[in-house]
Motif scaffolding. Structure first.
Motif, short mmCIF file in Angstrom:
data_model
loop_
_atom_site.label_atom_id
_atom_site.label_comp_id
_atom_site.label_asym_id
_atom_site.label_seq_id
_atom_site.Cartn_x
_atom_site.Cartn_y
_atom_site.Cartn_z
N TYR A 30 -4.64 -2.88 -3.55
CA TYR A 30 -3.89 -2.11 -2.55
C TYR A 30 -3.55 -0.70 -3.05
O TYR A 30 -3.52 0.24 -2.27
CB TYR A 30 -2.60 -2.83 -2.16
N VAL A 31 -3.27 -0.55 -4.34
CA VAL A 31 -2.90 0.76 -4.87
C VAL A 31 -4.14 1.63 -5.10
O VAL A 31 -4.03 2.86 -5.17
CB VAL A 31 -2.07 0.62 -6.16
N HIS A 32 -5.29 1.00 -5.19
CA HIS A 32 -6.52 1.71 -5.56
C HIS A 32 -6.78 2.98 -4.74
O HIS A 32 -7.08 4.04 -5.31
CB HIS A 32 -7.72 0.77 -5.49
N ALA A 34 -4.70 4.85 -3.11
CA ALA A 34 -3.59 5.80 -3.08
C ALA A 34 -3.82 6.92 -4.09
O ALA A 34 -4.21 6.67 -5.23
CB ALA A 34 -2.28 5.08 -3.40
N PRO A 35 -3.59 8.15 -3.70
CA PRO A 35 -3.75 9.27 -4.64
C PRO A 35 -2.75 9.15 -5.80
O PRO A 35 -1.61 8.73 -5.62
CB PRO A 35 -3.43 10.51 -3.79
N SER A 38 1.19 9.83 -5.77
CA SER A 38 1.69 9.79 -4.38
C SER A 38 2.84 8.79 -4.26
O SER A 38 3.04 7.92 -5.10
CB SER A 38 0.56 9.40 -3.42
N GLU A 39 3.56 8.92 -3.16
CA GLU A 39 4.67 8.00 -2.89
C GLU A 39 4.14 6.56 -2.72
O GLU A 39 4.76 5.61 -3.19
CB GLU A 39 5.40 8.45 -1.62
N GLU A 40 3.01 6.43 -2.07
CA GLU A 40 2.41 5.10 -1.89
C GLU A 40 2.08 4.47 -3.24
O GLU A 40 2.38 3.29 -3.48
CB GLU A 40 1.16 5.19 -1.02
N GLU A 41 1.48 5.24 -4.14
CA GLU A 41 1.16 4.72 -5.47
C GLU A 41 2.43 4.28 -6.18
O GLU A 41 2.49 3.21 -6.78
CB GLU A 41 0.44 5.77 -6.30
N ARG A 43 5.23 3.25 -4.92
CA ARG A 43 5.75 1.99 -4.34
C ARG A 43 5.00 0.79 -4.92
O ARG A 43 5.61 -0.21 -5.29
CB ARG A 43 5.61 2.01 -2.82
N TRP A 44 3.66 0.88 -4.98
CA TRP A 44 2.86 -0.23 -5.51
C TRP A 44 3.10 -0.43 -7.00
O TRP A 44 3.18 -1.56 -7.47
CB TRP A 44 1.38 -0.04 -5.20
N ARG A 115 -7.57 4.68 -12.65
CA ARG A 115 -8.19 3.64 -11.84
C ARG A 115 -9.35 3.07 -12.68
O ARG A 115 -10.51 3.37 -12.43
CB ARG A 115 -8.71 4.19 -10.51
#
Length: 145
Positions: A30-32, A34-35, A38-41, A43-44, A115
């Motif tokens: 799921y994190v893969h 995400a930049p 980033s905020e998404e990264e 969170r994960w 990554r």
């Protein structure tokens, strides 16, 4: 009676540990996309950290502790005959523990913005705990040797 309590606790924490080992590769997938940074990264990465600290590592420790106590109760360390299945199980659990460590290292690398594995590799790695679990359960239930 002590053995049965050890066994019950061992099974409970094996379930927790396996749940974590099934979840962590999925979270890495799921994190893969995400930049990095980033905020998404973030969170994960936070979720993966909680999974490691709250479920994975504590469960691993309890599984090993209770498992070794059960092995002691069965006489593994006294040379009791007929425990070849337990030796094989322990080998598989050592491999599963190594896999746990490998996943934790990958999660930390992802947390640093790397990554190191492709999504395809992560999907394939996600099958490893299930395969080892099947072999371990067969050994424990059938005690083939």
């Amino acid at each position: 009676m002590t053995y049965l309590w050890l066994k019950a606790g061992h099974i409970i924490f094996v379930v927790f540990w396996m749940a974590g080992l099934f979840m962590l590769p999925r979270q890495l997938i799921y994190v893969h996309p995400a930049p990095a940074g980033s905020e998404e990264e973030m969170r994960w990465v936070h979720r993966m950290g909680l999974l490691r600290k709250v479920i994975l590592t504590p469960s691993l420790v309890v599984v090993w502790l209770l498992g070794l106590l059960m092995a002691w109760e069965l006489g593994l360390f006294a040379g009791t005959a007929g425990l070849g299945w337990l030796h094989a199980k322990l080998l598989l659990v050592v491999l599963l523990t190594g896999f746990h460590g490998f996943l934790v290292a990958q999660a930390k690398r992802v947390g640093a913005g790397e990554r190191p594995l492709s999504e395809r590799q992560l999907r394939m790695l996600g099958e490893v705990p299930g395969l080892l679990l099947v072999l371990i359960v067969v050994l424990v239930v059938l005690k083939p040797f």
